[in-house]
Design an enzyme around this catalytic site. Structure first.
Site, short mmCIF file in Angstrom:
data_model
loop_
_atom_site.label_atom_id
_atom_site.label_comp_id
_atom_site.label_asym_id
_atom_site.label_seq_id
_atom_site.Cartn_x
_atom_site.Cartn_y
_atom_site.Cartn_z
N LYS A 194 0.82 -1.22 0.00
CA LYS A 194 0.00 0.00 0.00
C LYS A 194 0.85 1.26 0.00
CE LYS A 194 -4.08 -2.07 2.11
NZ LYS A 194 -5.07 -2.05 3.22
N LYS A 244 -6.65 -9.89 -6.36
CA LYS A 244 -7.77 -10.04 -5.44
C LYS A 244 -8.92 -9.13 -5.84
CE LYS A 244 -8.86 -9.64 -0.50
NZ LYS A 244 -8.36 -9.18 0.81
N LYS A 284 -12.46 -3.44 -3.65
CA LYS A 284 -13.33 -2.26 -3.73
C LYS A 284 -12.66 -1.14 -4.49
CE LYS A 284 -14.62 -3.18 1.11
NZ LYS A 284 -14.50 -2.65 2.47
#
Length: 361
Positions: free
Chosen positions: A121, A223, A226
């Site tokens: 991230k 994956k 969202k």
């Protein structure tokens, strides 16, 4: 840190939560919420909307309140009993942040730097990442251990964070073993070659089922997320039947038919993903799906998957819409859940302050 992982002596309790960022999707349902519903029949459970964690993804958010309510609505729509179990949002209980600070002092910087999610991230510009993002796993450990939870249903991507929570619990138990014993607050636990008085359990993961990690409909190596810019990459829990059908029809596949054995899914990530989704929705195994569907073309298999997905998701979508239409009721559920959670958290924080040596009236 070498130790014998044990939750012995602690009453069994399940804790888990979902972060309110972006639309809930099929991966959230199969990987988390569906398991929550199953666990509540045989366990005492605490289900949290982890809104403090959401700030690590984006500090300024226009819709955090509605996102929080949507997660709570999904819990209720899927069948979680908020009277029997505890459903609340994290920021209502100050003990999460308070215990996280103590755990920040227990955890080592090297432990945090090894977290793969932080590396992913933060990317190459790690110096500009927030301190909150680096310390995210410490807050996650506090979420779990504030209630001395013994089990957490987690996806494969969260296993490392749970390992860190156990390392933090181990170090706390070791460092304060004598004080825990003197205060009569712990249970005997074996840590490597020695026995200590542990206050926190070494929480165990619950990872099971054919779709523990649901992948993108556009890329079987990624994956389902969202944050993916393509809405076609995921099935949202708010999607209607026509949208679900369109997304599954457009899902990436390869030109071969379904294999005749599970081993034949190796090296075929998109096929493996769709079979896994079918298996999880149907409460069967990938082998069971292949036994019935093996050899069929995707042009035949996809319509069957559409029918199954709509059958399973439509009632949840309808219930979510009905629940979301009454935000005051959602807030009532979260408020009551927060009060119940705080009763447990306050006892834990009182014990922890006594163990650490912090004055507390």
């Amino acid at each position: 840190m070498s130790d014998e992982r044990s939750t012995g002596g602690f009453p069994p309790l399940v804790f888990s939560g979902i972060q309110p960022t972006g639309n809930l999707h099929l991966g959230n349902y199969l990987g988390a919420i569906k398991k929550f519903v199953a666990l509540q029949d045989d366990h005492d459970c605490i289900f949290c909307v982890v809104d403090l964690h959401a700030l690590t993804a984006q500090l300024v958010q226009d819709d955090l309140v509605s996102q929080t309510r949507q997660i709570a609505a999904a819990y209720l729509a899927a069948g979680i009993d908020a009277e029997k179990h505890i459903v609340f949002n994290q920021s209502r209980v100050a003990g999460h942040a308070e215990l996280a600070w103590i755990f920040n002092c227990v955890a080592r910087i090297g432990w945090m730097n090894r977290m793969t999610q932080f590396k992913d991230k933060a990317g190459k510009d790690r110096e500009n990442a927030s301190l909150g993002l680096l310390a995210y796993p410490s807050l996650m450990a506090a979420d779990i251990l504030l209630y001395r939870a013994t089990h957490v249903p987690v996806g494969d991507d969260q296993k490392q964070h749970l390992e860190l929570a156990r390392d933090i619990a181990t170090k706390f138990n070791n460092d304060f073993s004598a004080r825990i014993a003197a205060a009569g607050l712990g249970v005997p636990m074996r840590m490597g070659e020695e026995r200590v008085n542990g206050y926190f359990p070494l929480t165990e993961p619950l990872i099971e089922g054919p779709a523990t990690r649901v992948m993108s409909l556009k890329d079987g190596a990624k994956k389902m997320s969202k944050s993916d810019p393509s809405d076609l990459s995921r099935i949202n829990l708010t999607d209607d039947a026509d949208t679900i059908a369109r997304k599954i029809r457009k899902a990436k596949t390869d030109p071969l038919p379904l294999p005749d054995s599970v081993e034949g899914l190796s090296g075929r990530p998109e096929a493996d993903n769709l079979v896994g989704i079918y298996a999880a929705l149907a409460d069967t195994t990938k082998a069971g799906v292949i036994a019935r569907e093996g050899g069929r073309q995707f042009s035949e298999f996809k319509p069957a998957l559409v029918d199954l997905a709509v059958e399973k998701l439509a009632p949840i979508t309808d219930a979510m819409r009905r629940i979301m239409a009454d935000p005051a009721e959602i807030d009532r559920v979260l408020k009551r859940g927060g009060e119940r959670a705080n009763e447990i958290a306050a006892r834990t924080m009182g014990d922890v302050k006594r163990i650490v040596g912090l004055l507390d009236d």
